[in-house]
Design a protein around this motif. Structure first.
Motif, PDB file in Angstrom:
ATOM      1  N   TYR A 182       0.808  -1.219   0.000  1.00 56.14           N
ATOM      2  CA  TYR A 182       0.000   0.000   0.000  1.00 56.14           C
ATOM      3  C   TYR A 182       0.839   1.266   0.000  1.00 56.14           C
ATOM      4  O   TYR A 182       0.378   2.333  -0.339  1.00 56.14           O
ATOM      5  CB  TYR A 182      -0.943   0.023   1.209  1.00 56.14           C
ATOM      6  N   GLY A 183       2.093   1.141   0.466  1.00 55.83           N
ATOM      7  CA  GLY A 183       2.964   2.317   0.530  1.00 55.83           C
ATOM      8  C   GLY A 183       3.357   2.768  -0.863  1.00 55.83           C
ATOM      9  O   GLY A 183       2.897   3.783  -1.351  1.00 55.83           O
TER      10      GLY A 183
ATOM     11  N   HIS B 293      -9.776  -2.333   1.390  1.00 55.44           N
ATOM     12  CA  HIS B 293      -8.676  -1.513   0.877  1.00 55.44           C
ATOM     13  C   HIS B 293      -8.807  -0.053   1.292  1.00 55.44           C
ATOM     14  O   HIS B 293      -7.801   0.623   1.491  1.00 55.44           O
ATOM     15  CB  HIS B 293      -8.568  -1.661  -0.632  1.00 55.44           C
ATOM     16  N   ILE B 294     -10.030   0.416   1.428  1.00 56.47           N
ATOM     17  CA  ILE B 294     -10.214   1.794   1.879  1.00 56.47           C
ATOM     18  C   ILE B 294      -9.676   1.930   3.297  1.00 56.47           C
ATOM     19  O   ILE B 294      -9.016   2.912   3.641  1.00 56.47           O
ATOM     20  CB  ILE B 294     -11.704   2.204   1.788  1.00 56.47           C
ATOM     21  N   GLU B 299      -5.184   6.070   6.207  1.00 57.59           N
ATOM     22  CA  GLU B 299      -4.161   7.003   6.646  1.00 57.59           C
ATOM     23  C   GLU B 299      -3.780   8.000   5.574  1.00 57.59           C
ATOM     24  O   GLU B 299      -3.675   9.198   5.809  1.00 57.59           O
ATOM     25  CB  GLU B 299      -2.905   6.201   6.948  1.00 57.59           C
ATOM     26  N   LEU B 300      -3.561   7.427   4.381  1.00 57.84           N
ATOM     27  CA  LEU B 300      -3.170   8.243   3.238  1.00 57.84           C
ATOM     28  C   LEU B 300      -4.258   9.283   2.971  1.00 57.84           C
ATOM     29  O   LEU B 300      -3.976  10.449   2.703  1.00 57.84           O
ATOM     30  CB  LEU B 300      -3.013   7.305   2.033  1.00 57.84           C
ATOM     31  N   VAL B 301      -5.505   8.848   3.094  1.00 52.97           N
ATOM     32  CA  VAL B 301      -6.651   9.723   2.862  1.00 52.97           C
ATOM     33  C   VAL B 301      -6.667  10.841   3.893  1.00 52.97           C
ATOM     34  O   VAL B 301      -6.798  12.022   3.558  1.00 52.97           O
ATOM     35  CB  VAL B 301      -7.964   8.906   2.933  1.00 52.97           C
ATOM     36  N   LEU B 329      -6.185  -4.580  -8.490  1.00 53.13           N
ATOM     37  CA  LEU B 329      -7.074  -3.709  -9.258  1.00 53.13           C
ATOM     38  C   LEU B 329      -7.628  -2.579  -8.387  1.00 53.13           C
ATOM     39  O   LEU B 329      -7.506  -1.396  -8.712  1.00 53.13           O
ATOM     40  CB  LEU B 329      -8.220  -4.560  -9.811  1.00 53.13           C
ATOM     41  N   VAL B 330      -8.208  -2.965  -7.263  1.00 53.36           N
ATOM     42  CA  VAL B 330      -8.868  -1.986  -6.401  1.00 53.36           C
ATOM     43  C   VAL B 330      -7.851  -1.053  -5.733  1.00 53.36           C
ATOM     44  O   VAL B 330      -8.041   0.158  -5.701  1.00 53.36           O
ATOM     45  CB  VAL B 330      -9.762  -2.712  -5.367  1.00 53.36           C
ATOM     46  N   THR B 331      -6.749  -1.625  -5.223  1.00 48.94           N
ATOM     47  CA  THR B 331      -5.737  -0.769  -4.575  1.00 48.94           C
ATOM     48  C   THR B 331      -5.230   0.293  -5.533  1.00 48.94           C
ATOM     49  O   THR B 331      -5.105   1.456  -5.167  1.00 48.94           O
ATOM     50  CB  THR B 331      -4.474  -1.559  -4.161  1.00 48.94           C
ATOM     51  N   ASN B 332      -4.913  -0.128  -6.744  1.00 44.58           N
ATOM     52  CA  ASN B 332      -4.329   0.826  -7.687  1.00 44.58           C
ATOM     53  C   ASN B 332      -5.305   1.923  -8.071  1.00 44.58           C
ATOM     54  O   ASN B 332      -4.917   3.077  -8.210  1.00 44.58           O
ATOM     55  CB  ASN B 332      -3.806   0.110  -8.920  1.00 44.58           C
TER      56      ASN B 332
END
Lengths: 225, 421
Positions: A182-183, B293-294, B299-301, B329-332
């Motif tokens: 994820y990073g 995945h959300i 954190e990033l959000v 697929l979903v992560t990207n």
């Protein structure tokens, strides 16, 4: 504190040995399947690091035999193959963890600690460095006797730093350890900075000295000096 | 159009045209023949009339066998009439209908003065014959066509049986599996086809296997030296007598090594997707997948102050695909929406019964829209992305036949993934 390393790439094996010995582990090395096989039951190993691609045999076979021999040994597969099926197969045969090459040595150490905790000490171990005490079982952190309320990521970060105490750990390795896929580079160093800032503040608020040093923008080091 | 339909159509068109043409010719020939016949008959009758006139120039019998009607006129001595044949209509007293007659008109010198003789012969019997024959012909043609039709169907099915079997086998052919093996063929062309197909699929399977092996080896061969570099730099960093300058150098080596290693594993992944090496299809709940995945990207959000809104349609959205690829697929897609957002922007994740829509705020693309899914196309202002994320997404979609569309609407990037049709 014996660790068996079965890896055919000499240079990589030597790196692993040097780093682990700095950490205070004693290492036995095997450069191929047959040497590895001979060494399997020579010691009561704390943990075994087994490469899957060996010139004279299948590492998976070694994993299977090792698991049949000793069931309180941690087994970590080290492989350049990252396919999901390979991982599943490895874990099904009795490996405790699967590390894809190339990996950070600091991550390897953290994984060894974590595997050993699970297999040997059954998670009951309490890590104590300086005034900081961490109980991995309850995922709790104390300064002296005062509980410190950490977020999941702050806790993971602290554990990673403590597992690699007195070593410089790079920002990349922290990012990979905390976020994995994820990073992926995007601004993850900002997170590390944010998490580290919060972690330091929380520990200091609880009365702990600042054990975490910044090393020239390369990474961080957890050390008592 | 099916082969059978097409062949039948060709045969039908061609034979109808041919039969029509032949029908006309046949009819004409028949008509001419019957006319010649009548002419001959009339000439014969002329001899009979002449002999009657020779015997008795004054009187002709009322009936002469074979003649339907006869007219004899006196003409002036100077009159000259060539012998001619012709057709004419005459009213038939009995049926009160016009009938066609063939006549022979000539000038006879047998009488006392010159006579103009016209001998009539009804064409009805010959016309009837022509009609009958034509009718017979038509019936035969229809029978013949029907026969050709049926024959075509059965013979066709039989002859092409092996061809259709081969086609079925080819449809099922998968480069990952065994090459196609077809049975013995007794038709020469099909035997050749079989040889070519078997050779081709064997070649394909072999190429695929070799490519797969090559990919496997490349990753291994590349990852190992990378692992060595990485571990050595890490050991170097631990060294006590390193100044800030050296540390920076090592750091740069370390960062680049990490990038190569990420690049290598992503390219390998793309190759593996292109080679269709992901075959573990399972049913995946889209909402659950998105939630997972959300949460990981929460954190990033938060760090970017982005507001993320989820709208899931009530129906359970199931996708049939490899779980590992579904994750990628979903992560990207999500990561893309976060990274190419603005500070404090928004993301809307929406699912419909057949689709997933992800909208995010952000400046318009700094490159052409059609380049979006190409490899190594990236916004160079935005950190260290490899420019492979979306091409990875595209490859996954292609391998499952999903539709992936991009649009820029109301200052928002909109990605629409249609996964069932």
């Amino acid at each position: 504190m014996q660790i068996l390393i079965v890896e055919d790439e000499d240079s990589l094996r030597e790196s692993m040995v040097s780093y682990l010995e700095m950490e205070g582990f004693k290492c036995e090395q095997a450069g191929n399947y047959h040497t590895g096989l001979c060494m399997l039951d020579q010691h009561d190993y704390l943990c075994m690091l087994i490469d899957l691609n060996l010139p004279d045999g299948d590492g998976l076979e070694l994993v299977k035999l090792a698991r049949e021999n000793q069931d309180d040994t941690g087994i970590i597969i080290i492989s350049a193959r990252s396919a999901l099926e390979e991982r599943v197969k490895g874990l099904e045969l009795g490996a405790d963890d699967y590390l894809v090459k190339p990996f950070h040595l600091s991550e390897l150490v953290a994984r060894i600690h974590s595997v050993v905790r699970r297999t040997r000490i059954r998670g009951a171990e309490i890590l104590k460095i300086g005034v900081i005490r961490v109980s991995p079982e309850e995922k709790q952190c104390f300064v002296e006797d005062q509980a410190v309320d950490l977020t999941r990521k702050e806790y993971d970060l602290l554990l990673y730093l403590m597992a690699n105490r007195n070593r410089v750990i790079t920002k990349e390795s922290i990012a990979d350890y905390l976020w994995g896929d994820y990073g992926g580079g995007y601004g993850s160093y900002d997170f590390i900075y944010t998490h580290l800032k919060n972690l330091r503040r929380k520990l200091e608020d609880a009365g702990s000295p600042d054990y975490i040093q910044n090393i020239y923008g390369v990474g961080y080091k957890f050390s008592l000096d | 159009m099916k082969l059978l339909t097409k062949t039948t159509l060709y045969i039908a068109t061609l034979s109808l045209f041919l039969f029509f043409l032949m029908g006309i010719i046949f009819f004409q020939v028949l008509k001419n023949l019957s006319q010649a016949d009548l002419n001959r008959e009339l000439s014969g009758l002329k001899e009979v009339v002449e002999s009657h006139l020779t015997q008795d120039p004054q009187h002709l019998p009322i009936r002469i066998v074979g003649i339907d009607s006869l007219s004899v006129q006196k003409v002036d001595a100077g009159h000259r009439q060539e012998e001619v044949f012709g057709d004419t209509l005459m009213l038939d007293a009995a049926s009160n209908q016009f009938r066609t007659y063939r006549y022979l008109m000539y000038q006879s010198a047998r009488g006392q003065g010159p006579l103009l003789v016209k001998i009539y012969k009804s064409t009805a019997p010959t016309d009837q014959l022509v009609e009958r024959v034509t009718l017979m012909m038509t019936i035969m043609v229809i029978c013949f066509l029907a026969g050709v039709f049926l024959l075509n169907r059965t013979v066709f099915a039989n002859l092409w049986k092996d061809f259709f079997k081969a086609l079925e086998k080819l449809k099922e052919f998968d480069t990952a599996k065994e090459p196609v093996v077809l049975g013995e063929q007794d038709i020469e062309e099909f035997a050749e086809l079989k040889d070519v197909l078997e050779k081709m699929t064997r070649q394909l399977s072999r190429d695929y296997r070799e490519l797969k092996e090559f990919t496997d080896h490349t990753t291994h061969e590349l990852q190992t030296p990378l692992a060595v570099i990485k571990s050595k730099t890490e050991l170097l960093i631990q060294s006590e007598n390193m100044g800030p300058g050296e540390m920076k150098l090592i750091q740069a080596i370390n960062a680049s090594t990490n990038q190569i290693s990420r690049l290598n594993s992503t390219l390998t992944l793309i190759t593996r997707i292109e080679n269709r090496q992901f075959t573990g299809v399972r049913e995946i709940d889209l909402a659950r997948l998105l939630d997972k995945h959300i949460e990981m990207l929460q954190e990033l959000v938060e760090l970017r102050g982005i507001e993320l809104k989820k709208t899931y349609s009530g129906v359970a959205n199931k996708i049939q695909m490899d779980p590992g690829l579904a994750d990628i697929l979903v992560t990207n897609l999500l990561k893309n929406a976060i990274v190419h957002n603005r500070e404090g922007g928004s993301i809307a994740v929406e699912t419909g019964p057949d689709r997933l829509i992800i909208r995010n705020d952000g400046a318009p693309l700094p490159f052409a829209e059609e380049d979006l899914f190409r490899r190594f196309i990236r916004d160079h202002g935005k950190g260290k992305g490899l420019g492979l994320g979306l091409s990875l997404v595209k490859k996954i979609c292609e391998s499952y036949g999903f539709l992936l569309e991009y649009a820029y609407k109301k200052e928002q990037h909109v990605f629409t993934l249609v996964y069932s049709f």
